[in-house]
Design an enzyme around this catalytic site. Structure first.
Site, PDB file in Angstrom:
ATOM      1  N   GLU A   1      -4.110  -5.563  10.125  1.00  0.00           N
ATOM      2  CA  GLU A   1      -3.468  -4.591   9.516  1.00  0.00           C
ATOM      3  C   GLU A   1      -3.611  -3.509  10.781  1.00  0.00           C
ATOM      4  O   GLU A   1      -2.953  -2.432  10.808  1.00  0.00           O
ATOM      5  CB  GLU A   1      -4.387  -3.729   8.466  1.00  0.00           C
ATOM      6  CG  GLU A   1      -4.505  -4.342   7.227  1.00  0.00           C
ATOM      7  CD  GLU A   1      -5.163  -3.428   6.168  1.00  0.00           C
ATOM      8  OE1 GLU A   1      -5.163  -2.196   6.378  1.00  0.00           O
ATOM      9  OE2 GLU A   1      -5.639  -3.934   5.291  1.00  0.00           O
TER      10      GLU A   1
ATOM     11  N   ASP B   1      -9.798   1.782  -4.455  1.00  0.00           N
ATOM     12  CA  ASP B   1      -8.909   1.867  -3.235  1.00  0.00           C
ATOM     13  C   ASP B   1      -8.192   3.119  -3.491  1.00  0.00           C
ATOM     14  O   ASP B   1      -8.815   4.151  -3.535  1.00  0.00           O
ATOM     15  CB  ASP B   1      -8.250   0.609  -3.255  1.00  0.00           C
ATOM     16  CG  ASP B   1      -7.641   0.277  -1.720  1.00  0.00           C
ATOM     17  OD1 ASP B   1      -7.383   1.375  -1.148  1.00  0.00           O
ATOM     18  OD2 ASP B   1      -7.335  -0.748  -1.577  1.00  0.00           O
TER      19      ASP B   1
ATOM     20  N   ASN C   1      -5.680   6.453   7.006  1.00  0.00           N
ATOM     21  CA  ASN C   1      -5.396   5.656   5.640  1.00  0.00           C
ATOM     22  C   ASN C   1      -4.630   6.210   4.553  1.00  0.00           C
ATOM     23  O   ASN C   1      -3.556   5.815   4.170  1.00  0.00           O
ATOM     24  CB  ASN C   1      -7.012   5.139   5.518  1.00  0.00           C
ATOM     25  CG  ASN C   1      -6.970   4.300   4.250  1.00  0.00           C
ATOM     26  OD1 ASN C   1      -6.786   4.394   3.273  1.00  0.00           O
ATOM     27  ND2 ASN C   1      -7.256   2.686   4.651  1.00  0.00           N
TER      28      ASN C   1
ATOM     29  N   GLU D   1       0.804  -1.351  -0.042  1.00  0.00           N
ATOM     30  CA  GLU D   1      -0.118   0.172  -0.048  1.00  0.00           C
ATOM     31  C   GLU D   1       0.736   1.149   0.093  1.00  0.00           C
ATOM     32  O   GLU D   1       1.693   1.117   0.226  1.00  0.00           O
ATOM     33  CB  GLU D   1      -0.851   0.080   1.237  1.00  0.00           C
ATOM     34  CG  GLU D   1      -2.327  -0.241   1.080  1.00  0.00           C
ATOM     35  CD  GLU D   1      -3.069   0.942   0.462  1.00  0.00           C
ATOM     36  OE1 GLU D   1      -2.504   1.710  -0.010  1.00  0.00           O
ATOM     37  OE2 GLU D   1      -4.393   0.953   0.194  1.00  0.00           O
TER      38      GLU D   1
END
Length: 364
Positions: A184, A268, A160, A72
């Site tokens: 996570e 996303d 995030n 990510e």
């Protein structure tokens, strides 16, 4: 030697290159990848003729690194010609050096870092997704500065994704993912009543700009920074991208749906190019069919749609029209533009980091 090892890795697996710089950091499944040998790469699917100008005829998808559990938050640093990205379940930030073609650990015990960005002074700004649940800045001397960890006296949820505007304000989303389970981060009870999009002013003041989205995720500004796009992860009935007009004081208005992932897809992280197109990480949303099907004598609730047809990057026009799909063998969670000319698309995808040269450049 590194390039030769990399070719061997792509052809046959990690065992033969266990001593290489690319192999050493792996703590999870290493995903073998066979690149397409033909030009143009058939993995780049043009859905609208207007996208053809962004495709480089003689460019193909490359796998640069593998061995992560959930990749990510990629961010590119042009001065050093390297990319940082988060490997959330392994609780670390990784570094890909495009000059040395090396892939190493940048930071261990990273508080389950998720989104990363580069500020106007070239410093790393990070969403610490769990444990600390805060926004930090890494100074040039390596010192960590806390920029935000609470709002109105209560802890943030799980920062995030993040973006830095040209006026040095910092914008980030704060859903629940980092505290909703043990994958996570660590499970914890949320203290905020809503899942918000926040703005950190140049004076350090934290403001909740958007409070009506259920688990906001990726975010990015239009090239002129007059619109903010935000993914709503638990949108009804599908995941969506909303746009908001942003005024000079940083206030949001005129909420408008731009993209509806109606094909069982999961939007996303994403980036916007200089023409305003949205390059979006994409994959299956995990929804199950309503009825079970027979599978070898068992009744199985299979996924709606075909995940293998959804994994990759969707490109939309500023109005939300699908322009292209970049097919990947793994679900893409987030991406960024980088490279010495700013036209290399880096794609953080499940276990691996992929790249593709395109005729497009990031807006910011």
């Amino acid at each position: 030697m590194v390039e030769a090892s990399r070719r061997h890795l792509l052809a046959g697996g990690l065992a033969a290159v266990a001593g290489s710089a690319l192999a050493r950091p792996a703590l999870a499944q290493a995903f073998p990848f066979k690149p397409n040998q033909r030009y143009p790469d058939p993995a780049v699917e043009i859905l609208d003729p207007s996208f053809a100008k962004y495709r480089i005829y003689s460019s193909s998808i490359e796998q640069l690194a593998t061995g992560m559990r959930w990749a990510e938050g990629p961010v590119y640093f042009p001065q050093g010609r390297y990319l940082l990205l988060s490997d959330i379940p392994n609780n670390r930030i990784m570094k890909y050096d495009e000059v040395k073609n090396s892939f190493t650990v940048f930071r261990e015990n990273a508080n389950y870092a998720n989104g990363n960005a580069r500020d106007r002074q070239g410093r790393l700004v990070t969403c610490e997704h769990s444990v600390t649940r805060r926004i930090t800045r890494t100074e040039k001397n390596g010192k960590i500065t806390v920029l935000a960890d609470s709002y109105e006296g209560k802890r943030l949820n799980a920062p995030n994704d993040i973006v830095v505007k040209s006026d040095d304000t910092i914008w980030f989303t704060d859903p629940l993912f980092g505290i909703s389970g043990e994958w996570e981060g660590f499970r914890a009870k949320p203290e905020q009543a809503t899942t918000n999009v926040y703005r950190i002013g140049t004076d350090g003041k934290l403001t909740a700009v958007i409070t009506d989205l259920l688990n906001p995720n990726g975010l990015a500004f239009s090239p002129d920074e007059k619109k903010l796009y935000v993914v709503e992860w638990r949108g009804t009935p599908n995941r969506s991208i909303w746009s908001y007009d942003i005024d000079a004081q940083g206030k949001a208005a005129n909420k408008t749906k731009v993209v509806d992932a109606a094909d069982f897809g999961a939007l996303d992280g994403f980036r916007v190019d200089r023409d305003g197109n949205l390059w979006c990480g994409y994959g299956s949303n995990g929804a199950l069919n309503a009825e079970a099907a027979d599978a070898g004598g068992r009744k199985v609730f299979s996924l709606r749609g075909k995940p293998e047809d959804l994994d990759g990057v969707m490109v939309f026009s500023p109005a939300g029209k699908p322009l292209a799909f970049i097919r990947l063998p793994e679900r893409c969670a987030n991406l960024c533009f980088g490279g010495p000319k700013g036209n290399r698309l880096y794609m953080a995808s499940s276990h691996s980091l992929y790249a593709l040269y395109v005729e497009a450049h990031g807006a910011v």
